[in-house]
Design an enzyme around this catalytic site. Structure first.
Site, PDB file in Angstrom:
ATOM      1  N   SER A   1       0.946  -1.217   0.095  1.00 28.71           N
ATOM      2  CA  SER A   1       0.118   0.062   0.026  1.00 28.71           C
ATOM      3  C   SER A   1       0.808   1.266   0.102  1.00 28.71           C
ATOM      4  O   SER A   1       1.944   1.127   0.514  1.00 28.71           O
ATOM      5  CB  SER A   1      -0.855  -0.060   1.155  1.00 28.71           C
TER       6      SER A   1
ATOM      7  N   TYR B   1      -1.980  -0.441  10.589  1.00 29.61           N
ATOM      8  CA  TYR B   1      -2.038  -1.001   8.850  1.00 29.61           C
ATOM      9  C   TYR B   1      -0.943  -0.608   8.124  1.00 29.61           C
ATOM     10  O   TYR B   1      -0.294  -1.557   7.563  1.00 29.61           O
ATOM     11  CB  TYR B   1      -3.518  -0.563   8.486  1.00 29.61           C
TER      12      TYR B   1
ATOM     13  N   LYS C   1       2.077  -2.967   6.222  1.00 31.73           N
ATOM     14  CA  LYS C   1       2.448  -2.837   4.651  1.00 31.73           C
ATOM     15  C   LYS C   1       3.858  -2.242   4.631  1.00 31.73           C
ATOM     16  O   LYS C   1       4.467  -2.649   3.264  1.00 31.73           O
ATOM     17  CB  LYS C   1       1.521  -1.728   4.037  1.00 31.73           C
TER      18      LYS C   1
HETATM   19  N1  LIG Z   1      -8.857  -0.924  -1.451  1.00 35.60           N
HETATM   20  C1  LIG Z   1      -7.741  -0.109  -1.385  1.00 35.60           C
HETATM   21  O1  LIG Z   1      -8.037   1.282  -1.309  1.00 35.60           O
HETATM   22  C2  LIG Z   1      -6.346  -0.753  -0.903  1.00 35.60           C
HETATM   23  C3  LIG Z   1      -5.335   0.259  -0.882  1.00 35.60           C
HETATM   24  C4  LIG Z   1      -4.034  -0.488  -0.560  1.00 35.60           C
HETATM   25  C5  LIG Z   1      -3.848  -1.546  -0.435  1.00 35.60           C
HETATM   26  N2  LIG Z   1      -4.858  -2.557  -0.419  1.00 35.60           N
HETATM   27  C6  LIG Z   1      -4.695  -3.914  -0.098  1.00 35.60           C
HETATM   28  O2  LIG Z   1      -5.347  -4.622  -1.123  1.00 35.60           O
HETATM   29  C7  LIG Z   1      -5.536  -5.976  -0.715  1.00 35.60           C
HETATM   30  C8  LIG Z   1      -6.923  -6.498  -1.001  1.00 35.60           C
HETATM   31  O3  LIG Z   1      -8.028  -5.545  -0.364  1.00 35.60           O
HETATM   32  P1  LIG Z   1      -9.377  -5.158  -0.880  1.00 35.60           P
HETATM   33  O4  LIG Z   1      -9.474  -3.627  -0.734  1.00 35.60           O
HETATM   34  O5  LIG Z   1      -9.682  -5.784  -2.130  1.00 35.60           O
HETATM   35  O6  LIG Z   1     -10.160  -5.541   0.388  1.00 35.60           O
HETATM   36  P2  LIG Z   1     -11.644  -6.188   0.420  1.00 35.60           P
HETATM   37  O7  LIG Z   1     -12.439  -5.748  -0.462  1.00 35.60           O
HETATM   38  O8  LIG Z   1     -12.054  -5.966   1.907  1.00 35.60           O
HETATM   39  O9  LIG Z   1     -11.076  -7.902   0.343  1.00 35.60           O
HETATM   40  C9  LIG Z   1     -10.511  -8.329   1.214  1.00 35.60           C
HETATM   41  C10 LIG Z   1     -10.218  -9.756   0.903  1.00 35.60           C
HETATM   42  O10 LIG Z   1      -9.230 -10.542   1.867  1.00 35.60           O
HETATM   43  C11 LIG Z   1     -10.173 -11.564   2.405  1.00 35.60           C
HETATM   44  N3  LIG Z   1      -9.812 -11.808   3.776  1.00 35.60           N
HETATM   45  C12 LIG Z   1      -9.915 -10.963   4.788  1.00 35.60           C
HETATM   46  N4  LIG Z   1      -9.137 -11.288   5.884  1.00 35.60           N
HETATM   47  C13 LIG Z   1      -8.681 -12.439   5.551  1.00 35.60           C
HETATM   48  C14 LIG Z   1      -8.026 -13.459   6.496  1.00 35.60           C
HETATM   49  N5  LIG Z   1      -7.648 -13.397   7.539  1.00 35.60           N
HETATM   50  N6  LIG Z   1      -7.789 -14.641   5.726  1.00 35.60           N
HETATM   51  C15 LIG Z   1      -8.094 -14.812   4.585  1.00 35.60           C
HETATM   52  N7  LIG Z   1      -8.745 -13.911   3.860  1.00 35.60           N
HETATM   53  C16 LIG Z   1      -9.258 -12.723   4.099  1.00 35.60           C
HETATM   54  C17 LIG Z   1     -11.570 -11.385   2.298  1.00 35.60           C
HETATM   55  O11 LIG Z   1     -12.422 -12.490   2.259  1.00 35.60           O
HETATM   56  P3  LIG Z   1     -13.393 -13.056   3.334  1.00 35.60           P
HETATM   57  O12 LIG Z   1     -13.999 -11.840   4.201  1.00 35.60           O
HETATM   58  O13 LIG Z   1     -14.234 -14.106   2.737  1.00 35.60           O
HETATM   59  O14 LIG Z   1     -12.335 -13.684   4.299  1.00 35.60           O
HETATM   60  C18 LIG Z   1     -11.771 -10.369   1.188  1.00 35.60           C
HETATM   61  O15 LIG Z   1     -11.753 -11.753  -0.039  1.00 35.60           O
HETATM   62  C19 LIG Z   1      -5.184  -5.813   0.935  1.00 35.60           C
HETATM   63  O16 LIG Z   1      -4.037  -6.545   1.242  1.00 35.60           O
HETATM   64  C20 LIG Z   1      -5.295  -4.502   1.068  1.00 35.60           C
HETATM   65  O17 LIG Z   1      -4.627  -4.102   2.314  1.00 35.60           O
HETATM   66  C21 LIG Z   1      -6.063  -1.876  -0.588  1.00 35.60           C
END
Ligand SMILES: NC(=O)c1ccc[n+]([C@@H]2O[C@H](COP(=O)([O-])OP(=O)(O)OC[C@H]3O[C@@H](n4cnc5c(N)ncnc54)[C@H](OP(=O)(O)O)[C@@H]3O)[C@@H](O)[C@H]2O)c1
Length: 256
Positions: A143, A156, A160
């Site tokens: 991130s 968080y 990262k």
């Molecule tokens: N969205 C942003 O702005 C952003 C920015 C920078 C980085 N990121 C990173 O991108 C990645 C994906 O995030 P996203 O934004 O797509 O989030 P999201 O929509 O909340 O999806 C998160 C995913 O991770 C799964 N998950 C959560 N906790 C888990 C655990 N303990 N074990 C296994 N699976 C787990 C969830 O599924 P279940 O609930 O079914 O387990 C879901 O499939 C993350 O690493 C996040 O930190 C996101």
């Protein structure tokens, strides 16, 4: 997208929605031979597999912070598809909001276990099963928060920052057979980041030189490139996928 991963088998953690599901869809479009998708909840990951609607998809319920689940998901992938070439450490969580001096330590621990220990557990599982011998490519989802300080989500952001260093460390240790890279997204339209865009999207968009927030597919394109042989001379890098915020901060002298 022209970048191809024909014949490759991939495993993506946290792929029941958001960025992980978009990466799975892009991998299928780019020719993957098999794509294992994982998340904690069986009903969530099965629903994602139904949406992807492709016989090359294997849904597996697995916690990102469990070594046993990582080993089992990797073994199921190899049994189903005959190998494993690409691992995407995408699962992430952010329950620990608040200043570090007072934020709940249980939530901090959970954040660090899922976001920072998790990618190591899955990298070790992939390395032990096939990659040490046959090679491969690992992409970690970091991130922009891991590259600078900011309010409310310090725990968080620390996790990262650890993912970024883990990427460089593993790239060094696993070369030359396995490439390890990361992407660093800014605000992407997913549930995890809803507080940063729902109802405030225009304001958030204006903070990005490209004047919009990210879509999950923006991240999926970059991950597909890094995972593919088109990036075969790239390892240990962290690619910002951020609408220009990292470059703008560097130009203002604020660092990456
Ligand atoms: N969205 C942003 O702005 C952003 C920015 C920078 C980085 N990121 C990173 O991108 C990645 C994906 O995030 P996203 O934004 O797509 O989030 P999201 O929509 O909340 O999806 C998160 C995913 O991770 C799964 N998950 C959560 N906790 C888990 C655990 N303990 N074990 C296994 N699976 C787990 C969830 O599924 P279940 O609930 O079914 O387990 C879901 O499939 C993350 O690493 C996040 O930190 C996101």
């Amino acid at each position: 997208m022209d970048v191809r991963i024909d014949g490759k088998v991939a495993l993506i953690t946290g792929a029941s929605r958001g960025i992980g599901e978009a990466i799975a869809a892009q991998f299928l479009e780019s020719g993957a031979a098999g794509v294992t998708i994982t998340s904690r909840r069986k009903e969530n990951i099965t629903a994602a597999a139904d949406r992807l609607d492709d016989s090359r998809v294997l849904p597996v319920a697995a916690r990102a912070d469990s070594e046993a689940d990582a080993n089992s998901a990797v073994a199921q992938t190899v049994a189903q598809f005959g190998g494993l070439h690409i691992l995407v450490n995408n699962a992430g969580t952010n329950p620990a909001a608040g200043d570090l001096a007072s934020v709940d330590l249980g939530a901090v621990g959970k954040t660090w276990e899922v976001n920072q220990l998790g990618p190591l557990l899955w990298a070790r599982a992939a390395w032990g099963a096939t990659m040490a011998e046959s090679g491969g490519s690992i992409v970690n989802i970091a991130s922009v928060g891991g590259m600078r300080v900011g309010p409310f989500i310090g725990a968080y952001n620390i996790s990262k920052a650890a993912v970024i260093h883990l990427t460089r460390q593993l790239a060094n240790e696993m070369a030359p057979g396995v490439r390890v890279n990361a992407v660093a997204p800014s605000v992407v339209r997913t549930r995890l980041a809803a507080a940063l865009w729902e109802g405030v999207e225009e304001h958030t968009a204006r903070a990005h030189p490209l004047q919009r927030i990210g879509e999950p597919s923006d991240v999926a394109y970059a991950v597909t490139f890094l995972a593919s042989d088109a990036a075969s001379w790239i390892t240990g890098v962290v690619l910002p996928v951020d609408g220009g915020v990292t470059g703008a901060a560097a130009a203002r002298g604020l660092g990456g």
